[in-house]
Design a protein around this motif. Structure first.
Motif, PDB file in Angstrom:
ATOM      1  N   LYS A   1     -43.060  -4.671 -17.402  1.00  6.98           N
ATOM      2  CA  LYS A   1     -43.820  -3.805 -16.496  1.00  6.98           C
ATOM      3  C   LYS A   1     -42.919  -2.741 -15.864  1.00  6.98           C
ATOM      4  O   LYS A   1     -43.291  -1.571 -15.788  1.00  6.98           O
ATOM      5  CB  LYS A   1     -44.488  -4.636 -15.407  1.00  6.98           C
ATOM      6  CG  LYS A   1     -45.652  -5.455 -15.898  1.00  6.98           C
ATOM      7  CD  LYS A   1     -46.237  -6.298 -14.776  1.00  6.98           C
ATOM      8  CE  LYS A   1     -47.327  -7.208 -15.295  1.00  6.98           C
ATOM      9  NZ  LYS A   1     -47.854  -8.094 -14.256  1.00  6.98           N
ATOM     10  N   VAL A   2     -41.751  -3.152 -15.403  1.00  2.00           N
ATOM     11  CA  VAL A   2     -40.830  -2.213 -14.771  1.00  2.00           C
ATOM     12  C   VAL A   2     -40.362  -1.179 -15.782  1.00  2.00           C
ATOM     13  O   VAL A   2     -40.318   0.022 -15.476  1.00  2.00           O
ATOM     14  CB  VAL A   2     -39.628  -2.952 -14.134  1.00  2.00           C
ATOM     15  CG1 VAL A   2     -38.552  -1.987 -13.681  1.00  2.00           C
ATOM     16  CG2 VAL A   2     -40.100  -3.822 -12.976  1.00  2.00           C
TER      17      VAL A   2
ATOM     18  N   GLY B   1     -41.910  -0.184 -18.436  1.00  3.37           N
ATOM     19  CA  GLY B   1     -43.043   0.707 -18.685  1.00  3.37           C
ATOM     20  C   GLY B   1     -43.211   1.725 -17.583  1.00  3.37           C
ATOM     21  O   GLY B   1     -43.479   2.903 -17.845  1.00  3.37           O
ATOM     22  N   SER B   2     -43.027   1.295 -16.343  1.00  2.00           N
ATOM     23  CA  SER B   2     -43.130   2.222 -15.207  1.00  2.00           C
ATOM     24  C   SER B   2     -42.030   3.265 -15.242  1.00  2.00           C
ATOM     25  O   SER B   2     -42.271   4.439 -14.977  1.00  2.00           O
ATOM     26  CB  SER B   2     -43.048   1.451 -13.883  1.00  2.00           C
ATOM     27  OG  SER B   2     -44.138   0.576 -13.742  1.00  2.00           O
TER      28      SER B   2
ATOM     29  N   ASP C   1     -42.904   5.737 -17.903  1.00  2.00           N
ATOM     30  CA  ASP C   1     -43.991   6.599 -17.447  1.00  2.00           C
ATOM     31  C   ASP C   1     -43.490   7.675 -16.484  1.00  2.00           C
ATOM     32  O   ASP C   1     -43.909   8.825 -16.544  1.00  2.00           O
ATOM     33  CB  ASP C   1     -45.101   5.788 -16.775  1.00  2.00           C
ATOM     34  CG  ASP C   1     -45.886   4.955 -17.761  1.00  2.00           C
ATOM     35  OD1 ASP C   1     -45.815   5.229 -18.980  1.00  2.00           O
ATOM     36  OD2 ASP C   1     -46.587   4.011 -17.329  1.00  2.00           O
ATOM     37  N   VAL C   2     -42.600   7.296 -15.584  1.00  4.09           N
ATOM     38  CA  VAL C   2     -42.059   8.241 -14.603  1.00  4.09           C
ATOM     39  C   VAL C   2     -41.210   9.283 -15.305  1.00  4.09           C
ATOM     40  O   VAL C   2     -41.269  10.483 -14.969  1.00  4.09           O
ATOM     41  CB  VAL C   2     -41.229   7.497 -13.526  1.00  4.09           C
ATOM     42  CG1 VAL C   2     -40.429   8.472 -12.680  1.00  4.09           C
ATOM     43  CG2 VAL C   2     -42.146   6.647 -12.656  1.00  4.09           C
TER      44      VAL C   2
END
Length: 82
Positions: free
Chosen positions: A72-73, A75-76, A79-80
């Motif tokens: 999840k991290v 992926g974040s 994305d950023v």
């Protein structure tokens, strides 16, 4: 790639290694339990492998949770950066 991405990949790699180690230990404990039951030995001989099986299960669960979090991290971060 940024330092954050490399750090997340290192964490993911460590969690994957820990998960694989737990799976291997669980397999060894299960094999020991199975071979002990065919020898018709006392239940005292089963205590250590049963405990190891439970510990390996908890280790696998903890590493799986870490893998989910790292994913999840990561992926974040991606994305950023995108």
């Amino acid at each position: 790639m940024s330092l954050e991405v490399y750090m997340q990949i290192d964490g993911l790699s460590a969690a994957l290694g820990g998960f694989q180690n737990a799976v291997n230990r669980a397999g060894e404990a299960a094999q020991e339990i199975a071979s002990s039951s065919t020898k018709k030995e006392g239940t005292q001989d089963l205590v250590k492998p049963l405990v190891e099986l439970q510990v390996a299960e908890r280790d696998a669960e903890a590493n799986a949770k870490s893998i989910e979090t790292q994913n999840k991290v990561l992926g974040s971060i991606i994305d950023v950066k995108a």
